[in-house]
Every structure is written in structure tokens, then in C-alpha cells.
Design a protein around this motif. Structure first.
Motif, PDB file in Angstrom:
ATOM      1  N   GLY A 129       0.804  -1.207   0.000  1.00 37.07           N
ATOM      2  CA  GLY A 129       0.000   0.000   0.000  1.00 37.07           C
ATOM      3  C   GLY A 129       0.840   1.261   0.000  1.00 37.07           C
ATOM      4  N   GLY A 130       2.151   1.055  -0.030  1.00 36.76           N
ATOM      5  CA  GLY A 130       3.047   2.206  -0.064  1.00 36.76           C
ATOM      6  C   GLY A 130       2.935   3.023   1.217  1.00 36.76           C
ATOM      7  N   GLU A 131       3.459   4.237   1.155  1.00 42.25           N
ATOM      8  CA  GLU A 131       3.479   5.106   2.338  1.00 42.25           C
ATOM      9  C   GLU A 131       2.081   5.401   2.852  1.00 42.25           C
ATOM     10  OE1 GLU A 131       5.333   8.845   1.543  1.00 42.25           O
ATOM     11  OE2 GLU A 131       6.897   7.903   0.316  1.00 42.25           O
ATOM     12  N   VAL A 181       3.434 -14.548  -0.809  1.00 39.75           N
ATOM     13  CA  VAL A 181       2.225 -13.933  -1.378  1.00 39.75           C
ATOM     14  C   VAL A 181       2.494 -12.471  -1.716  1.00 39.75           C
ATOM     15  CG1 VAL A 181      -0.177 -13.271  -0.897  1.00 39.75           C
ATOM     16  CG2 VAL A 181       0.627 -15.568  -0.292  1.00 39.75           C
ATOM     17  N   LYS A 182       3.231 -11.777  -0.838  1.00 38.07           N
ATOM     18  CA  LYS A 182       3.563 -10.374  -1.133  1.00 38.07           C
ATOM     19  C   LYS A 182       4.437 -10.286  -2.384  1.00 38.07           C
ATOM     20  CE  LYS A 182       3.907  -5.888  -0.614  1.00 38.07           C
ATOM     21  NZ  LYS A 182       5.001  -5.393  -1.375  1.00 38.07           N
ATOM     22  N   MET A 183       5.358 -11.225  -2.537  1.00 34.55           N
ATOM     23  CA  MET A 183       6.228 -11.211  -3.718  1.00 34.55           C
ATOM     24  C   MET A 183       5.394 -11.369  -4.997  1.00 34.55           C
ATOM     25  SD  MET A 183       9.183 -13.972  -4.735  1.00 34.55           S
ATOM     26  CE  MET A 183       7.975 -15.215  -5.223  1.00 34.55           C
ATOM     27  N   HIS A 185       2.253 -10.749  -5.302  1.00 36.25           N
ATOM     28  CA  HIS A 185       1.490  -9.494  -5.422  1.00 36.25           C
ATOM     29  C   HIS A 185       2.297  -8.469  -6.223  1.00 36.25           C
ATOM     30  CE1 HIS A 185       0.979  -5.296  -4.138  1.00 36.25           C
ATOM     31  NE2 HIS A 185      -0.311  -5.549  -3.997  1.00 36.25           N
ATOM     32  N   ASN A 186       3.552  -8.329  -5.887  1.00 34.13           N
ATOM     33  CA  ASN A 186       4.376  -7.344  -6.585  1.00 34.13           C
ATOM     34  C   ASN A 186       4.610  -7.734  -8.035  1.00 34.13           C
ATOM     35  OD1 ASN A 186       4.531  -6.172  -4.042  1.00 34.13           O
ATOM     36  ND2 ASN A 186       6.633  -5.517  -4.337  1.00 34.13           N
ATOM     37  N   GLY A 187       4.750  -9.036  -8.295  1.00 32.80           N
ATOM     38  CA  GLY A 187       4.876  -9.500  -9.674  1.00 32.80           C
ATOM     39  C   GLY A 187       3.643  -9.093 -10.473  1.00 32.80           C
ATOM     40  N   ILE A 188       2.483  -9.312  -9.887  1.00 32.19           N
ATOM     41  CA  ILE A 188       1.231  -8.926 -10.558  1.00 32.19           C
ATOM     42  C   ILE A 188       1.181  -7.407 -10.722  1.00 32.19           C
ATOM     43  CG2 ILE A 188      -1.285  -8.894 -10.342  1.00 32.19           C
ATOM     44  CD1 ILE A 188      -1.096 -11.639  -8.961  1.00 32.19           C
ATOM     45  N   GLU A 189       1.678  -6.712  -9.729  1.00 34.50           N
ATOM     46  CA  GLU A 189       1.757  -5.236  -9.809  1.00 34.50           C
ATOM     47  C   GLU A 189       2.598  -4.822 -11.030  1.00 34.50           C
ATOM     48  OE1 GLU A 189       2.905  -3.226  -6.016  1.00 34.50           O
ATOM     49  OE2 GLU A 189       4.530  -2.329  -7.160  1.00 34.50           O
ATOM     50  N   TYR A 190       3.698  -5.516 -11.249  1.00 38.15           N
ATOM     51  CA  TYR A 190       4.527  -5.230 -12.430  1.00 38.15           C
ATOM     52  C   TYR A 190       3.713  -5.448 -13.707  1.00 38.15           C
ATOM     53  CZ  TYR A 190       9.231  -5.099 -10.173  1.00 38.15           C
ATOM     54  OH  TYR A 190      10.356  -4.785  -9.443  1.00 38.15           O
ATOM     55  N   ALA A 191       2.995  -6.573 -13.767  1.00 35.84           N
ATOM     56  CA  ALA A 191       2.219  -6.900 -14.971  1.00 35.84           C
ATOM     57  C   ALA A 191       1.120  -5.864 -15.190  1.00 35.84           C
ATOM     58  CB  ALA A 191       1.625  -8.308 -14.852  1.00 35.84           C
ATOM     59  N   GLU A 258      12.864   1.454 -13.158  1.00 36.57           N
ATOM     60  CA  GLU A 258      13.720   0.779 -12.186  1.00 36.57           C
ATOM     61  C   GLU A 258      12.961  -0.324 -11.475  1.00 36.57           C
ATOM     62  OE1 GLU A 258      15.601   3.702  -9.751  1.00 36.57           O
ATOM     63  OE2 GLU A 258      16.226   4.867 -11.495  1.00 36.57           O
ATOM     64  N   GLN A 259      13.674  -1.099 -10.708  1.00 37.94           N
ATOM     65  CA  GLN A 259      13.034  -2.148  -9.916  1.00 37.94           C
ATOM     66  C   GLN A 259      13.908  -2.485  -8.723  1.00 37.94           C
ATOM     67  OE1 GLN A 259      13.020  -6.009 -11.963  1.00 37.94           O
ATOM     68  NE2 GLN A 259      14.027  -5.043 -13.701  1.00 37.94           N
ATOM     69  N   LYS A 260      13.209  -2.744  -7.614  1.00 39.44           N
ATOM     70  CA  LYS A 260      13.956  -3.076  -6.400  1.00 39.44           C
ATOM     71  C   LYS A 260      14.193  -4.570  -6.284  1.00 39.44           C
ATOM     72  CE  LYS A 260      12.756   0.866  -3.582  1.00 39.44           C
ATOM     73  NZ  LYS A 260      11.331   1.102  -3.950  1.00 39.44           N
ATOM     74  N   GLY A 261      13.482  -5.387  -7.025  1.00 38.33           N
ATOM     75  CA  GLY A 261      13.814  -6.812  -6.998  1.00 38.33           C
ATOM     76  C   GLY A 261      12.657  -7.771  -6.842  1.00 38.33           C
ATOM     77  N   ALA A 286      10.504  -5.948 -19.715  1.00 36.80           N
ATOM     78  CA  ALA A 286      10.261  -4.645 -20.346  1.00 36.80           C
ATOM     79  C   ALA A 286      10.941  -3.542 -19.543  1.00 36.80           C
ATOM     80  CB  ALA A 286       8.762  -4.381 -20.476  1.00 36.80           C
ATOM     81  N   ARG A 287      10.933  -3.688 -18.215  1.00 41.89           N
ATOM     82  CA  ARG A 287      11.655  -2.709 -17.387  1.00 41.89           C
ATOM     83  C   ARG A 287      13.149  -2.782 -17.684  1.00 41.89           C
ATOM     84  NH1 ARG A 287       9.291  -1.960 -11.246  1.00 41.89           N
ATOM     85  NH2 ARG A 287       7.075  -2.108 -11.742  1.00 41.89           N
ATOM     86  N   SER A 288      13.676  -4.019 -17.777  1.00 41.64           N
ATOM     87  CA  SER A 288      15.110  -4.161 -18.072  1.00 41.64           C
ATOM     88  C   SER A 288      15.430  -3.518 -19.408  1.00 41.64           C
ATOM     89  CB  SER A 288      15.525  -5.631 -18.130  1.00 41.64           C
ATOM     90  OG  SER A 288      15.027  -6.335 -17.044  1.00 41.64           O
ATOM     91  N   CYS A 369      -3.896  -2.607  -0.820  1.00 37.73           N
ATOM     92  CA  CYS A 369      -2.667  -2.873  -1.578  1.00 37.73           C
ATOM     93  C   CYS A 369      -2.663  -2.133  -2.920  1.00 37.73           C
ATOM     94  CB  CYS A 369      -2.497  -4.370  -1.804  1.00 37.73           C
ATOM     95  SG  CYS A 369      -3.763  -5.115  -2.822  1.00 37.73           S
ATOM     96  N   ILE A 370      -1.510  -2.168  -3.560  1.00 35.26           N
ATOM     97  CA  ILE A 370      -1.340  -1.439  -4.819  1.00 35.26           C
ATOM     98  C   ILE A 370      -2.212  -2.021  -5.939  1.00 35.26           C
ATOM     99  CG2 ILE A 370       0.364  -0.706  -6.565  1.00 35.26           C
ATOM    100  CD1 ILE A 370       0.819   0.587  -3.807  1.00 35.26           C
ATOM    101  N   ILE A 371      -2.445  -3.329  -5.905  1.00 40.31           N
ATOM    102  CA  ILE A 371      -3.238  -3.922  -7.004  1.00 40.31           C
ATOM    103  C   ILE A 371      -4.726  -4.019  -6.652  1.00 40.31           C
ATOM    104  CG2 ILE A 371      -1.242  -5.193  -7.924  1.00 40.31           C
ATOM    105  CD1 ILE A 371      -2.474  -7.775  -6.772  1.00 40.31           C
TER     106      ILE A 371
HETATM  107  C1  6PG Z   1       3.456  -2.268  -2.387  1.00 38.58           C
HETATM  108  C2  6PG Z   1       4.554  -1.984  -3.362  1.00 38.58           C
HETATM  109  C3  6PG Z   1       5.815  -1.715  -2.603  1.00 38.58           C
HETATM  110  C4  6PG Z   1       6.878  -1.020  -3.425  1.00 38.58           C
HETATM  111  C5  6PG Z   1       7.642  -1.928  -4.339  1.00 38.58           C
HETATM  112  C6  6PG Z   1       8.010  -1.314  -5.655  1.00 38.58           C
HETATM  113  O1  6PG Z   1       2.877  -3.326  -2.477  1.00 38.58           O
HETATM  114  O2  6PG Z   1       3.191  -1.400  -1.555  1.00 38.58           O
HETATM  115  O3  6PG Z   1       4.752  -3.083  -4.194  1.00 38.58           O
HETATM  116  O4  6PG Z   1       6.233  -2.912  -2.021  1.00 38.58           O
HETATM  117  O5  6PG Z   1       6.376   0.066  -4.083  1.00 38.58           O
HETATM  118  O6  6PG Z   1       8.815  -2.242  -3.645  1.00 38.58           O
HETATM  119  O7  6PG Z   1       8.899  -2.154  -6.253  1.00 38.58           O
HETATM  120  P1  6PG Z   1       9.835  -1.770  -7.438  1.00 38.58           P
HETATM  121  O8  6PG Z   1      10.802  -0.748  -6.931  1.00 38.58           O
HETATM  122  O9  6PG Z   1      10.512  -3.065  -7.744  1.00 38.58           O
HETATM  123  O10 6PG Z   1       8.982  -1.249  -8.533  1.00 38.58           O
END
Ligand code: 6PG
Length: 481
Positions: A129-131, A181-183, A185-191, A258-261, A286-288, A369-371
Motif C-alpha cells: 500500500g506504499g506510504e 504472497v507479497k512477492m 502481489h508485486n509480480g502482478i503489480e509489475y504486470a 527501475e526495480q527493487k527486486g 520490459a523494465r530491463s 494494496c497497490i493492485i
Molecule cells: C506495495 C509496493 C511496494 C513497493 C515496491 C516497488 O505493495 O506497496 O509493491 O512494495 O512500491 O517495492 O517495487 P519496485 O521498486 O521493484 O517497482
């Protein structure tokens, strides 16, 4: 010893989580390696609730009621290990250490094992959900022991986002279930983000729409089945004008993503599990690709003359019809991305014995959450109707949506190819769907080739067994033991 829970690591996420906890009436001990972050938190926000500021890690631990519950919110990797190592000697059996960062799930499994040998409960807690979410209600994915969740539940469930009176927080399974599950989630967020970006690019490049006009399109889409946090945010970002240049903001932002991983981890794990998460993988690649700026410049230069494509090969595109086609393609591709992500959840659960309830995952992703999206209600319903669902693609709602949208999806992918507008996530999602749908796949030829050059054997469609053809010799078929 009056704090219900403690938070150490008070950068933005940790600070907001601590404030959220305090605002919900829980006394929270706060600690940060650099003390000034702790003091400024208490000074600025002390009136929001009951904070116990601790300058040392010893005072921090001593301030928390037993069994202690301590949330660690520091950078993933070595910094997390360093904090755990500092905490552990100060803890007692039954205490709970919660890693609320974006840890790699294998690290969480390792840490859980190491701490449980000492009688300490380690919880990997995915927080999305970010900040803003951390402060006002995130989605919280918890992995760990029942004992740990019982202790954490009153805090975690009160600070989470709520949808229809249900907290977007749950105990999903043991050890790394929550972080896995959070990981994903973030993969789906990328998609999701890649599909949105491709939609934007197509609307702009094919129809010549301006970002502000595309913002209106997204705003309209947000009224329908695509309604989601990211679609709404896209409309907002596209409508934004850069104050220093007066240009659309999106045009002044550097185009190397960019991407944090977490996306990369999702794809790596999917490769290990053998789950084709093509949408997430395309989004990550695509990010790469976007980051390979010198390679992009070289190819752009070499193929500069190719910029004008042959108009004869391009179909005519009607504005309103194309906008609607892109909407349908986005929805269908999104279904594929989620179907793949949920497949990965099922496979990870099976591999690691987490017994994940996929309907519950969809439920806690509906808010915070973000998605978060209207879409998640449909996924929740799909698993409620059929817990052992083979793939989301066959759930009635989604099957209908794909059936109704498939022609539009094909047109969009065709137009993207004709016009040279890259739409890797759209195209690969469609190929995935067509691959699953196909009666016979050319994988048969791959098996034949493998047998030819490496005697890797093959099965037959007409009888049981494993076979090898003597390709170099008389081509007789044998059945190796
Ligand atoms: C969330 C986000 C959060 C963060 C990611 C971004 O669910 O709140 O996913 O975890 O914004 O770390 O990741 P990237 O830097 O890889 O885009």
C-alpha cells in the motif's frame, strides 16, 4: 513495559506503520538506529496516540509486553539480518519478531528456522500500500505460527484496510507464506503496470491522443470492470502537467524503469516452480529493456529508416472502436496475469506446504494494496464457487470476459505489430491463452528433436510408455526401461 507492540526502523514505511498502530489505540514502542528519527516521530506525531520512544534497543525491548511482538521495518537483506541478530539475545522464548519489509521468501524461511530453534517466533509479514497505505490501512499478508498470529491479530487487523467490514489482513500460512504472497502481489503489480503502460502507448501512438485525453479514457475505464487503484492513478498522472516546462508530466520523466527486486524474484521463483508467468516476466523484462539506453540508441540509429512503416500493411483504425479494443485487450491480459500469479501461489503453496487459501488471498487484496481492484471480488467469488479451480481463465466470469474480448485482443496485438508499437505483455498473454487452448502443441516436435539429438525419449499419443527412435541407425523404435 506498557507497549503492546514495538516498531524498529522508522523510515517512511516504519514511521507510518507505527503511527497507524498508535492511531488505533495500541501503545507502540518506537526505535531507530539513528535516534533523531525516533525523537522527531514522537515530537511531530506524539499526540496521535501512545508512543514509547526508546533510544537503545535494550530499552525498546524492555518496553514491550511479553510475549513481545516486534516489527522490524528495515531494508531487505543484510540490514534485516543485522537487526535480528541484535534483537535475538535480548528476547525470551515465545517472543515474536516480525519482518514487515519486502524480504525474499527464501530468506524468511531461513530466518524462521533459525529463530524457531531458539524458541522465538519469526513472522514474515508482507505489507502493501506504499506510504499512504502504511498510514491509513495497508493490505497485510502474514506468515508464521498460530501463536504469533494470535498475538498480532488485534493490532494487524485493526490497522489494515477494511472492505465490507472485513480486514485486508490474514494469517496465510506458516513461515514464508506471507512474504511469498507479497512477492507474487508485486509480480502482478509489475504486470498490471506494464499492461497499463502498453495501453497508454498504443492509444497515443496509434490514435495520436494526448496524455490528457488518454487520462479521460482511463477515467472512463475506471467506471467499469477495470476499476482499480492503478487505473485511477494513471488517469491522475496522465492529466498532470509539469510545472517547470508546461509539458505533460509523463513526457518529462526519464523512460528507464527501475526495480527493487520483487518482480525479478517472482520470475525466478516461477522458473523454479515451472509456472509460466509470462505476463509478469514480460513486464519485468520490459523494465530491463527500458534501462538499456545505449543499446536502445544503437538500434534506433541503425534502423532509423524503418521508422516509417508501409501504410499498405496497416489496417485503418477507428478511434472509438480502437479505444474499446484496447480496453478489452487490457482486461483479458489482466485476467491472464492474475491467473498466472494465482497459479504460482498454488505451486509455491504445494512446494512449501503452506496450504494457501487462494480465495483468502483475493479477499485481502481487495483493499489497501497497490493492485486493489474491483476485479479481486471476481477472483474471490471464483475460488468460493470452486476452491480447486484449475485456472482462473475457466471461471465463468473470466471465461465470458475473455470470450467477449478475444477478437478485440487479437486486433490490438495485430495493430501493435503492424505499427511497431511494442506490446509484449499484451502479445504474450494472448499467446499464453492460445497455447492453453490449443489441441496439439508443437511441443511434440520439440520432444522429437530432443530425442534425435540427445536420446531424451518421448511418449506417444497412441500407447503408454517411453520411447526412443534410433535416429542415426535404422530408425527402429525401442522402449528404454
Ligand atoms: C506495495 C509496493 C511496494 C513497493 C515496491 C516497488 O505493495 O506497496 O509493491 O512494495 O512500491 O517495492 O517495487 P519496485 O521498486 O521493484 O517497482
Amino acid at each position: 513495559t506498557r507497549a503492546t507492540i514495538g516498531v524498529t526502523g522508522l523510515a517512511t514505511m516504519g514511521r507510518n506503520l507505527a503511527r497507524n498502530i498508535a492511531r488505533h489505540g495500541h501503545t507502540v514502542a518506537v526505535h531507530n538506529r539513528t535516534t533523531s528519527r525516533m525523537t522527531s516521530l514522537v515530537e511531530q506525531f506524539g499526540d496521535e496516540g501512545d508512543f514509547v520512544g526508546a533510544e537503545t534497543i535494550e530499552d525498546f525491548v524492555a518496553a514491550i509486553q511479553k510475549p513481545r511482538a516486534i516489527i522490524v521495518m528495515v531494508k531487505a537483506g543484510a540490514p534485516t539480518d543485522a537487526v535480528i541478530d541484535e534483537l535475538v539475545p535480548l528476547l525470551d522464548e515465545g517472543d515474536i519478531v516480525v519482518d514487515a519489509g519486502n524480504a525474499y521468501f527464501a530468506d524468511t524461511r531461513r530466518r524462521e528456522k533459525a529463530l524457531s530453534d531458539k524458541g522465538i517466533h519469526f513472522v514474515g509479514m508482507g505489507v502493501s500500500g506504499g506510504e499512504e497505505g502504511a498510514l491509513n490501512g495497508p493490505s497485510i499478508m502474514v506468515g508464521g505460527s498460530d501463536h504469533a498470529y494470535e498475538r498480532l491479530a488485534p493490532v494487524v487487523e485493526s490497522i489494515a484496510a477494511q472492505v465490507d467490514g472485513t480486514p485486508c489482513a490474514a494469517h496465510l500460512g506458516p513461515d514464508a507464506a506471507g512474504h511469498f504472497v507479497k512477492m507474487v502481489h508485486n509480480g502482478i503489480e509489475y504486470a498490471d503496470m506494464q499492461l497499463i503502460a502498453e495501453s497508454f502507448d498504443l492509444l497515443r501512438s496509434v490514435l495520436g491522443l494526448e496524455p490528457a485525453q488518454i487520462a479521460d479514457v482511463f477515467r472512463e475505464w475506471n467506471e467499469g470492470d477495470l476499476e482499480s487503484f492503478l487505473i485511477e492513478m494513471t488517469a491522475d498522472v496522465l492529466a498532470h502537467t509539469d510545472s517547470s516546462t508546461g509539458k505533460p508530466f509523463v513526457d518529462v520523466v526519464g523512460d528507464a524503469a527501475e526495480q527493487k527486486g520483487t518482480g525479478r524474484w517472482t520470475v525466478q521463483s516461477a522458473l523454479d516452480l515451472g509456472v509460466p508467468v509470462t505476463g509478469i516476466a514480460e513486464a519485468t523484462f520490459a523494465r530491463s529493456l527500458s534501462g538499456h539506453t545505449s543499446q536502445r540508441a544503437a538500434v534506433r540509429e541503425t534502423f532509423a529508416d524503418l521508422a516509417e512503416l508501409d501504410p499498405a500493411t496497416q489496417r485503418d483504425v477507428d478511434r472509438d472502436a480502437f479505444v474499446d479494443d484496447v480496453r478489452a485487450a487490457l482486461y483479458a491480459s489482466k485476467i491472464v496475469a492474475y491467473a498466472q500469479g494465482f497459479d504460482q501461489l498454488a505451486a509455491g503453496s504445494k512446494e512449501h506446504g503452506w496450504d494457501l487459501d487462494l480465495g483468502e488471498v483475493a479477499t485481502i487484496w481487495r483493499g489497501g494494496c497497490i493492485i486493489r481492484a474491483r476485479f479481486l471480488d471476481r477472483i474471490k467469488e471464483a475460488y468460493a464457487a470452486e476452491p480447486g479451480l484449475e485456472t482462473l481463465l475457466t471461471a465463468p466470469w473470466f471465461a465470458d470476459a475473455i470470450g467477449n474480448g478475444v477478437q478485440a485482443w487479437r486486433r490490438v496485438v495485430a495493430v501493435s505489430a503492424e505499427r511497431g508499437v511494442p506490446a509484449p505483455a499484451f502479445a504474450s498473454s494472448l499467446a499464453y491463452f492460445d497455447g492453453l487452448r490449443r489441441d496439439r502443441l508443437p511441443a511434440a516436435l520439440i520432444q522429437a528433436l530432443r530425442d534425435n539429438f540427445g536420446a531424451h525419449t518421448y511418449t506417444r499419443t497412441d500407447r503408454e510408455g517411453t520411447f526412443h527412435t534410433d535416429w542415426a541407425g535404422d530408425r527402429a523404435e525401442s522402449s528404454p526401461a
